[in-house]
Design a protein around this motif. Structure first.
Motif, PDB file in Angstrom:
ATOM      1  N   UNK A  53       5.687  -5.613 -15.940  1.00 47.49           N
ATOM      2  CA  UNK A  53       5.306  -4.727 -14.622  1.00 47.49           C
ATOM      3  C   UNK A  53       4.239  -5.425 -13.988  1.00 47.49           C
ATOM      4  N   UNK A  54       3.051  -5.740 -14.736  1.00 45.93           N
ATOM      5  CA  UNK A  54       1.878  -6.247 -14.144  1.00 45.93           C
ATOM      6  C   UNK A  54       1.968  -7.492 -13.736  1.00 45.93           C
ATOM      7  N   UNK A  55       2.758  -8.303 -14.425  1.00 41.70           N
ATOM      8  CA  UNK A  55       3.074  -9.814 -13.891  1.00 41.70           C
ATOM      9  C   UNK A  55       3.779  -9.745 -12.459  1.00 41.70           C
ATOM     10  N   UNK A  56       4.907  -8.862 -12.396  1.00 38.03           N
ATOM     11  CA  UNK A  56       5.913  -8.875 -11.377  1.00 38.03           C
ATOM     12  C   UNK A  56       4.828  -8.183 -10.209  1.00 38.03           C
ATOM     13  N   UNK A  57       4.225  -7.132 -10.531  1.00 38.78           N
ATOM     14  CA  UNK A  57       3.367  -6.429  -9.200  1.00 38.78           C
ATOM     15  C   UNK A  57       2.457  -7.490  -8.706  1.00 38.78           C
ATOM     16  N   UNK A  58       1.569  -8.423  -9.519  1.00 41.36           N
ATOM     17  CA  UNK A  58       0.689  -9.449  -9.065  1.00 41.36           C
ATOM     18  C   UNK A  58       1.559 -10.718  -8.079  1.00 41.36           C
ATOM     19  N   UNK A  59       2.641 -10.958  -8.524  1.00 44.23           N
ATOM     20  CA  UNK A  59       3.497 -11.696  -7.930  1.00 44.23           C
ATOM     21  C   UNK A  59       4.026 -11.195  -6.697  1.00 44.23           C
ATOM     22  N   UNK A  60       4.407 -10.116  -6.562  1.00 45.37           N
ATOM     23  CA  UNK A  60       4.798  -9.238  -5.450  1.00 45.37           C
ATOM     24  C   UNK A  60       3.837  -9.308  -4.326  1.00 45.37           C
ATOM     25  N   UNK A  61       2.687  -8.738  -4.616  1.00 43.07           N
ATOM     26  CA  UNK A  61       1.280  -8.889  -3.891  1.00 43.07           C
ATOM     27  C   UNK A  61       0.967 -10.145  -3.443  1.00 43.07           C
ATOM     28  N   UNK A  62       1.139 -11.418  -4.060  1.00 43.63           N
ATOM     29  CA  UNK A  62       0.847 -12.606  -3.665  1.00 43.63           C
ATOM     30  C   UNK A  62       2.057 -13.145  -2.381  1.00 43.63           C
ATOM     31  N   UNK A  63       3.140 -12.621  -2.807  1.00 42.59           N
ATOM     32  CA  UNK A  63       4.269 -13.069  -2.002  1.00 42.59           C
ATOM     33  C   UNK A  63       3.799 -12.146  -0.657  1.00 42.59           C
ATOM     34  N   UNK A  64       3.670 -11.216  -0.660  1.00 44.80           N
ATOM     35  CA  UNK A  64       3.438 -10.254   0.703  1.00 44.80           C
ATOM     36  C   UNK A  64       2.166 -11.069   1.413  1.00 44.80           C
ATOM     37  N   UNK A  65       0.918 -11.057   0.668  1.00 44.79           N
ATOM     38  CA  UNK A  65      -0.050 -11.785   1.348  1.00 44.79           C
ATOM     39  C   UNK A  65       0.328 -13.267   2.021  1.00 44.79           C
ATOM     40  N   UNK A  66       0.939 -13.844   1.282  1.00 48.41           N
ATOM     41  CA  UNK A  66       1.293 -15.326   1.713  1.00 48.41           C
ATOM     42  C   UNK A  66       2.168 -15.224   3.158  1.00 48.41           C
ATOM     43  N   UNK A  67       3.196 -14.147   2.835  1.00 47.44           N
ATOM     44  CA  UNK A  67       3.974 -14.111   4.041  1.00 47.44           C
ATOM     45  C   UNK A  67       3.061 -13.529   5.506  1.00 47.44           C
ATOM     46  N   UNK A  68       2.204 -12.609   5.067  1.00 42.93           N
ATOM     47  CA  UNK A  68       1.147 -12.187   5.959  1.00 42.93           C
ATOM     48  C   UNK A  68       0.294 -13.321   6.566  1.00 42.93           C
ATOM     49  N   UNK A  69       0.022 -13.935   5.768  1.00 45.37           N
ATOM     50  CA  UNK A  69      -1.306 -15.126   6.345  1.00 45.37           C
ATOM     51  C   UNK A  69      -0.185 -16.015   7.020  1.00 45.37           C
ATOM     52  N   UNK A  70       1.024 -16.427   6.623  1.00 42.76           N
ATOM     53  CA  UNK A  70       1.807 -17.481   7.333  1.00 42.76           C
ATOM     54  C   UNK A  70       2.233 -16.732   8.830  1.00 42.76           C
ATOM     55  N   UNK A  71       2.572 -15.312   8.801  1.00 41.57           N
ATOM     56  CA  UNK A  71       2.776 -14.878  10.162  1.00 41.57           C
ATOM     57  C   UNK A  71       1.632 -14.910  10.903  1.00 41.57           C
ATOM     58  N   UNK A  72       0.276 -14.557  10.336  1.00 38.71           N
ATOM     59  CA  UNK A  72      -0.569 -14.393  11.143  1.00 38.71           C
ATOM     60  C   UNK A  72      -1.116 -15.784  11.984  1.00 38.71           C
ATOM     61  N   UNK A  73      -0.915 -17.127  11.101  1.00 34.59           N
ATOM     62  CA  UNK A  73      -1.112 -18.384  11.475  1.00 34.59           C
ATOM     63  C   UNK A  73      -0.187 -18.832  12.784  1.00 34.59           C
ATOM     64  N   UNK A  74       1.063 -18.423  12.743  1.00 32.28           N
ATOM     65  CA  UNK A  74       1.956 -18.578  13.631  1.00 32.28           C
ATOM     66  C   UNK A  74       1.849 -17.556  14.890  1.00 32.28           C
ATOM     67  N   UNK A  75       0.764 -16.820  15.155  1.00 32.07           N
ATOM     68  CA  UNK A  75       0.659 -15.878  16.326  1.00 32.07           C
ATOM     69  C   UNK A  75      -0.150 -16.641  17.089  1.00 32.07           C
TER      70      UNK A  75
END
Length: 75
Positions: A53-75
């Protein structure tokens, strides 16, 4: 979302916490937890190459943050 849906705004941190809680529930469901004695076994399986669970939670958080940062760059 249909045009009748008003939607709701939450912070990025709240979204991450919500998704991680959902992940935890999925681990528990897949582990067949119906009582508290199996709780740890469901979150931290000891078979094969399964991620815990801990590994999956860290990966999920990183995926969300990466998507957020990418979307923020494109605005």
């Amino acid at each position: 979302m249909s045009k009748n849906d008003k939607g709701i705004k939450i912070s990025l941190q709240e979204y991450i916490e919500l998704r991680i809680r959902d992940l935890k529930l999925n681990f528990l469901e897949l582990g067949g937890v119906d009582n508290w004695s199996n709780y740890g076994e469901a979150l931290y399986p000891s078979f094969g190459d399964s991620k815990d669970y801990d590994e999956e939670a860290r990966e999920l958080e990183q995926i969300i943050l990466n998507k957020y940062m990418e979307a923020d760059k494109n605005e």
